[in-house]
Design a protein around this motif. Sequence first.
Motif, PDB file in Angstrom:
ATOM      1  N   LEU A   1       0.832  -1.215   0.000  1.00  0.00           N
ATOM      2  CA  LEU A   1       0.000   0.000   0.000  1.00  0.00           C
ATOM      3  C   LEU A   1       0.858   1.253   0.000  1.00  0.00           C
ATOM      4  CD1 LEU A   1      -2.675  -0.957   2.719  1.00  0.00           C
ATOM      5  CD2 LEU A   1      -2.753  -1.360   0.256  1.00  0.00           C
TER       6      LEU A   1
ATOM      7  N   PRO B   1      -3.050  -1.425  -4.282  1.00  0.00           N
ATOM      8  CA  PRO B   1      -4.007  -0.327  -4.094  1.00  0.00           C
ATOM      9  C   PRO B   1      -4.324   0.422  -5.380  1.00  0.00           C
ATOM     10  CG  PRO B   1      -1.863   0.271  -3.205  1.00  0.00           C
ATOM     11  CD  PRO B   1      -1.780  -1.168  -3.596  1.00  0.00           C
ATOM     12  N   THR B   2      -3.341   0.545  -6.261  1.00  0.00           N
ATOM     13  CA  THR B   2      -3.587   1.291  -7.497  1.00  0.00           C
ATOM     14  C   THR B   2      -4.474   0.513  -8.453  1.00  0.00           C
ATOM     15  OG1 THR B   2      -1.542   0.385  -8.376  1.00  0.00           O
ATOM     16  CG2 THR B   2      -1.431   2.590  -7.415  1.00  0.00           C
TER      17      THR B   2
ATOM     18  N   ASP C   1      -7.284  -0.740  -7.319  1.00  0.00           N
ATOM     19  CA  ASP C   1      -8.471  -0.799  -6.467  1.00  0.00           C
ATOM     20  C   ASP C   1      -8.479  -2.034  -5.580  1.00  0.00           C
ATOM     21  OD1 ASP C   1      -9.570   1.648  -7.321  1.00  0.00           O
ATOM     22  OD2 ASP C   1     -10.363   0.707  -9.121  1.00  0.00           O
TER      23      ASP C   1
ATOM     24  N   ARG D   1      -3.809  10.393   5.484  1.00  0.00           N
ATOM     25  CA  ARG D   1      -2.801   9.344   5.641  1.00  0.00           C
ATOM     26  C   ARG D   1      -1.409   9.951   5.710  1.00  0.00           C
ATOM     27  NH1 ARG D   1      -2.399   3.566   4.451  1.00  0.00           N
ATOM     28  NH2 ARG D   1      -0.241   3.120   3.944  1.00  0.00           N
TER      29      ARG D   1
ATOM     30  N   PRO E   1      -3.709   5.792  -3.000  1.00  0.00           N
ATOM     31  CA  PRO E   1      -4.779   4.873  -3.405  1.00  0.00           C
ATOM     32  C   PRO E   1      -5.490   4.234  -2.211  1.00  0.00           C
ATOM     33  CG  PRO E   1      -2.761   4.447  -4.646  1.00  0.00           C
ATOM     34  CD  PRO E   1      -2.412   5.438  -3.582  1.00  0.00           C
ATOM     35  N   ALA E   2      -4.754   4.000  -1.118  1.00  0.00           N
ATOM     36  CA  ALA E   2      -5.382   3.335   0.027  1.00  0.00           C
ATOM     37  C   ALA E   2      -6.381   4.250   0.722  1.00  0.00           C
ATOM     38  CB  ALA E   2      -4.319   2.869   1.022  1.00  0.00           C
TER      39      ALA E   2
ATOM     40  N   SER F   1     -13.360   4.673  -6.979  1.00  0.00           N
ATOM     41  CA  SER F   1     -12.239   3.889  -7.482  1.00  0.00           C
ATOM     42  C   SER F   1     -11.024   4.779  -7.714  1.00  0.00           C
ATOM     43  CB  SER F   1     -12.628   3.233  -8.802  1.00  0.00           C
ATOM     44  OG  SER F   1     -12.751   4.234  -9.796  1.00  0.00           O
ATOM     45  N   PHE F   2      -9.906   4.128  -8.018  1.00  0.00           N
ATOM     46  CA  PHE F   2      -8.690   4.860  -8.339  1.00  0.00           C
ATOM     47  C   PHE F   2      -8.913   5.751  -9.561  1.00  0.00           C
ATOM     48  CE2 PHE F   2      -4.497   4.942 -10.509  1.00  0.00           C
ATOM     49  CZ  PHE F   2      -3.863   5.755  -9.595  1.00  0.00           C
TER      50      PHE F   2
ATOM     51  N   THR G   1       1.555   7.850  -9.226  1.00  0.00           N
ATOM     52  CA  THR G   1       0.548   7.119 -10.001  1.00  0.00           C
ATOM     53  C   THR G   1       0.093   7.923 -11.208  1.00  0.00           C
ATOM     54  OG1 THR G   1      -1.136   8.019  -8.540  1.00  0.00           O
ATOM     55  CG2 THR G   1      -0.337   5.805  -8.052  1.00  0.00           C
TER      56      THR G   1
END
Lengths: 425, 425
Positions: A189, A361-362, A364, B197, B326-327, B336-337, B362
């Motif tokens: 993650l 995570p990227t 989903d 985060r 993403p997390a 979603s991403f 990303t």
Amino acid sequence: MLFGLNGNDRKVQMLDAANREVVEAMQSADPVLVDVRSAKSVLPELKSPLVLHAGPPLPFEKMTGPAQGALIGVALYEKWASTPEQARAMLERGEIALDSCHHHNAVGPMAGATSGSMPVLVVQDASSGRTAYAILNEGIGAVLRFGAYNDEVQDRLTWFEEEFGPTLSAALRHAGGVPLKPIMSKALLMGDEMHQRNAAASLMFFQALMPHLVATATGDRLLRAVNFLGQTDQFFLNLAMAAGKIIGDAGQAVNGGSIVTAMCRNGVEFGLRVSGLGNSWWTGPVNRPQGMYFAGYGPEDGNPDIGDSAILETIGLGGMALPAAPAVIGFVGSGSFEDAQEIFQRERGIVVGTQPSFQIPTLDGQAALLGIDVRLVVSSGVLPLINTGIAHRVAGIGQIGAGTVSPPLVAFEQAAKALAGTLAP
Amino acid sequence: MLFGLNGNDRKVQMLDAANREVVEAMQSADPVLVDVRSAKSVLPELKSPLVLHAGPPLPFEKMTGPAQGALIGVALYEKWASTPEQARAMLERGEIALDSCHHHNAVGPMAGATSGSMPVLVVQDASSGRTAYAILNEGIGAVLRFGAYNDEVQDRLTWFEEEFGPTLSAALRHAGGVPLKPIMSKALLMGDEMHQRNAAASLMFFQALMPHLVATATGDRLLRAVNFLGQTDQFFLNLAMAAGKIIGDAGQAVNGGSIVTAMCRNGVEFGLRVSGLGNSWWTGPVNRPQGMYFAGYGPEDGNPDIGDSAILETIGLGGMALPAAPAVIGFVGSGSFEDAQEIFQRERGIVVGTQPSFQIPTLDGQAALLGIDVRLVVSSGVLPLINTGIAHRVAGIGQIGAGTVSPPLVAFEQAAKALAGTLAP
């Protein structure tokens, strides 16, 4: 092409059933770092002049520069020889025995040279009790795994043996062990694919160990350990490799099916093991990594592919989980983030399962891939993608780049053929 | 709609030029955590019974539950009152003065309650020498920032004051300060957006501080610091907020343009500052966060939006950098991403620049957004997206979820209108 390994007859159904069992065993493995011990205390065969190396077995004279340099370094470190020339002569005459790390429940990055006086990570499978070993990561610069054996390398190995290993051991025993899978899950993650990048995993291990380190060490001994761990952002690589060995061996123990349970390289040959083919190695000539070179170096300087670290791709990490580590994608020259997603979709075609504990995570939260099936590799021609550091071909210069590499298809073909043989009436 | 703030006349050109200067100033700011000091030693006005709070100024009687609870907790902590009832009465009678954190170069998460005896992070801009302050993150559970004031909260505040703050101070002075921007840059590569985060950033700060901590503290004092830092994965939030304050204030110092340099909420009103409008607050009623609730809680339990932490979105992090984390996307209920990527593309429309030091891996290393222009917000109707924790509306229950929230458009409209007034002939 598939030697009768596809279709729907009873033997193939049994193979499929065995593969499901292999994947379940690999999913259930629970690697825990329980201690750091002198290698010879856990592998008594290392009390003799025996050195373990990465990849399938290979005699000294066939080895590439970094591997030979590392073995010379070990002979000096173990005081079997007092000069590099003497060390080389002993190795050439076979006075120092060599064997694969994998034959001793061990794995080692790059040259992988492992000898009796070195402290090794002791990783135990909480599910099965099986154990795997790996040497400690030396950091970057002049390091044994790239074939360097100068004073800096020797001093670090001595510090590992006399102070750092015992310091880690005391902290780990105080902690009652550190489970590795939760760290690996979280690191996915946080941008690690755990082969090329272990930045988050190394930090999390540092954090997990620190209360136990300050409870069991003081003064300069503590400070040196804190500094080394804090500065070694690939420290977790060797832990992840030992965890990979535990997971691969859990699949191997099923003793059936067509799943790849180990992949490794010795600089000359790539080798793989298959769950239904015992401890045999299926080999082929290694390729040269393609990737990005540090300034001043180019492909002509690179060593062919080397190291046991492809155990990570064996369990669905590294190049098999590239979208988890966007910062790695450019570093290994794999193009854009979208390209990495496409690679992942392609690799999905050669596995029979996933690892629900490892989520990307990227994507989903899609689970990482698990269970490379030699049949699917052979029928599709899609090869596992391996992330790797690129070593200079001359011993001791070190890492000169990073990239990706494919194993030789012939190794998978030979394994598939052998598997067909075992199923033949 | 744009009050004559668009087009191509000379005044608008001057505004555009000022905005470029603001963005450059925000890019150049270089926040360094130099010390942890008792708040009253760096803000002498806090020697009197004065408590700073999050958001634009607001009298006690208008505050929401968590904010009132936090102020009661401070009155007990500072021993101005000996019972919660007495504390409330003093606050209602105005015997304890209140003011915005932002009016004292400070920022605080959620209630943001900051008083003289608390240790504060001292963050200095290496470019300008400007300073910003923030209280220490208390971790999760019963914490003052959510309005809890029981013994657990008081004991932690006392430990902060008597031991942990001085311990951090010694380590930071031994380190010669810890630059925050490099940690923030790396954390964006590791799944943090630094509002919801801060897992990677907190680990990196832990790692950066640790050699200095073990060099300056020993025994239980060291162990308690190591444990608290190791277990507080939002510890870096308050550091990031102080860094955000430094970056926002660097833009504010240009004293021109239409760039948002602070956004904050007090549970009732959202407020923003604009680079060309001095220290005025442009306000509107706060919205309620939309998101995911912990088991047993729902929207009816949630407090309206509160805290100075939207300083992070002000500098292009948090909800403005959602694809970096993403997390977080699922945790805040943003889909979603791919949805997060779309949000980023939409938010791109309301900024005039980027922060090259902050890259989003990303998005193939695209730079984070920087410089929210009130004109672009008003003309497009696109609002900054703010990631936020959701507080229970009753003091002291704590966090009950996480989500996203939009500021009220009216605050941006009023600012734009005022700006038009300053440009009028």
